[in-house]
Scaffold this motif. Structure first.
Motif, short mmCIF file in Angstrom:
data_model
loop_
_atom_site.label_atom_id
_atom_site.label_comp_id
_atom_site.label_asym_id
_atom_site.label_seq_id
_atom_site.Cartn_x
_atom_site.Cartn_y
_atom_site.Cartn_z
N VAL A 169 1.09 -1.21 0.08
CA VAL A 169 -0.01 0.06 0.03
C VAL A 169 0.99 1.10 -0.10
CG1 VAL A 169 -1.84 1.34 1.50
CG2 VAL A 169 -1.90 -1.15 1.28
N PHE A 170 1.09 1.98 -1.19
CA PHE A 170 1.78 3.01 -1.23
C PHE A 170 1.07 4.31 -1.24
CE2 PHE A 170 4.16 0.00 -3.86
CZ PHE A 170 5.55 0.06 -3.29
N HIS A 171 1.64 5.17 -0.52
CA HIS A 171 1.27 6.66 -0.31
C HIS A 171 1.37 7.37 -1.84
CE1 HIS A 171 1.02 10.54 2.38
NE2 HIS A 171 0.02 10.37 1.75
N ARG A 172 0.11 7.72 -2.34
CA ARG A 172 -0.08 8.28 -3.65
C ARG A 172 0.92 9.61 -3.49
NH1 ARG A 172 -3.83 6.72 -6.60
NH2 ARG A 172 -5.37 6.62 -4.76
N GLY A 173 1.44 9.77 -4.46
CA GLY A 173 2.30 10.99 -4.70
C GLY A 173 3.67 10.97 -3.75
N HIS A 174 4.17 9.90 -3.14
CA HIS A 174 5.25 9.73 -2.59
C HIS A 174 6.26 8.74 -2.99
CE1 HIS A 174 2.71 12.13 0.00
NE2 HIS A 174 3.73 12.45 0.75
N THR A 175 5.95 8.11 -4.07
CA THR A 175 6.84 7.11 -4.74
C THR A 175 7.47 7.31 -6.09
OG1 THR A 175 4.63 6.02 -5.58
CG2 THR A 175 5.41 5.53 -3.34
N GLY A 176 7.15 8.44 -6.78
CA GLY A 176 7.49 8.83 -7.90
C GLY A 176 9.29 8.97 -7.93
N ASP A 177 9.78 9.44 -7.19
CA ASP A 177 11.37 9.44 -7.16
C ASP A 177 12.04 8.17 -6.98
OD1 ASP A 177 11.02 12.05 -7.55
OD2 ASP A 177 11.13 12.62 -5.64
N ASP A 178 13.04 8.05 -7.46
CA ASP A 178 14.00 6.73 -6.96
C ASP A 178 14.19 6.77 -5.66
OD1 ASP A 178 13.96 6.13 -9.95
OD2 ASP A 178 16.09 6.37 -10.14
N VAL A 179 14.50 5.42 -4.97
CA VAL A 179 15.00 5.37 -3.69
C VAL A 179 16.23 4.59 -3.42
CG1 VAL A 179 14.24 4.58 -1.32
CG2 VAL A 179 12.49 5.53 -2.81
N GLY B 57 21.34 -1.85 -0.65
CA GLY B 57 21.37 -2.76 -1.77
C GLY B 57 21.11 -2.38 -3.30
N GLY B 58 20.77 -1.32 -3.31
CA GLY B 58 20.81 -0.66 -4.66
C GLY B 58 19.51 0.44 -4.67
N THR B 59 19.16 0.84 -6.10
CA THR B 59 18.24 1.87 -6.25
C THR B 59 16.67 1.12 -6.73
OG1 THR B 59 20.04 3.27 -7.31
CG2 THR B 59 17.53 3.66 -7.71
N VAL B 60 15.75 1.67 -6.04
CA VAL B 60 14.40 1.19 -6.10
C VAL B 60 13.78 2.21 -7.12
CG1 VAL B 60 12.02 0.56 -5.30
CG2 VAL B 60 13.95 -0.25 -3.99
N PRO B 61 13.47 1.78 -8.17
CA PRO B 61 13.00 2.89 -9.46
C PRO B 61 11.69 3.41 -8.84
CG PRO B 61 13.59 0.85 -10.21
CD PRO B 61 13.68 0.53 -8.95
N GLY B 62 11.36 4.79 -9.01
CA GLY B 62 10.14 5.55 -8.81
C GLY B 62 9.11 4.77 -9.58
N HIS B 63 7.75 4.97 -9.33
CA HIS B 63 6.68 4.41 -9.73
C HIS B 63 5.36 5.28 -9.01
CE1 HIS B 63 6.00 1.99 -6.15
NE2 HIS B 63 7.35 1.58 -6.17
#
Length: 141
Positions: free
Chosen positions: A54-64, A68-74
């Motif tokens: 369950v992602f907080h809309r508007g808070h996941t667009g940037d890479d994190v 262990g590596g980069t999680v691409p934004g979505h």
């Protein structure tokens, strides 16, 4: 080259505006155990080797960046959909339970193969489904 096999779906995601309302719904109404709680996502145990994110809309667009590596934004807009599988003999119990909790069932479908689905919404309007077999050729029980 031979194509490697896919073992199944590990995660399903929805995007919400109100994380507290989402947690109350997914934990209290549906009974899912929260495994991770963060500012941008909650992760719930949705069955053996299955996770609902369950992602907080508007808070996941940037890479994190993680150790262990980069999680691409979505991100997504609008209402999402996913289905939980349930036993056929639990359909009536779920219907009654949802009604008792004040969760409006917006549709019921009996599928050509014989399975049955109940549709309802989470607090953010995502369309959830409880489905019993047989529905798809690969969902027998």
């Amino acid at each position: 080259m031979k194509r490697p096999a896919i073992a199944g779906i590990l995660e399903t995601a929805v995007y919400v505006d109100d994380m507290d309302a989402a947690h109350a719904f997914y934990s209290e109404v549906l009974g899912l155990k929260r495994m991770v709680a963060g500012e941008r996502l909650y992760a719930y145990d949705a069955g053996p080797a299955q996770t609902l994110l369950v992602f907080h809309r508007g808070h996941t667009g940037d890479d994190v960046e993680t150790r262990g590596g980069t999680v691409p934004g979505h991100d997504t807009s609008g209402h999402g959909h996913f289905a939980f599988k349930i036993a056929s003999d639990e359909m009536d119990a779920w219907r009654s339970y949802l009604q008792e909790t004040g969760t409006l069932i917006i549709s019921e479908v009996t599928w050509p193969a014989g399975g049955h689905s109940l549709y309802f919404r989470d607090p953010d309007g995502n369309v959830l489904e409880l489905a019993s077999a047989p529905l798809w050729p690969n969902f027998l029980a």
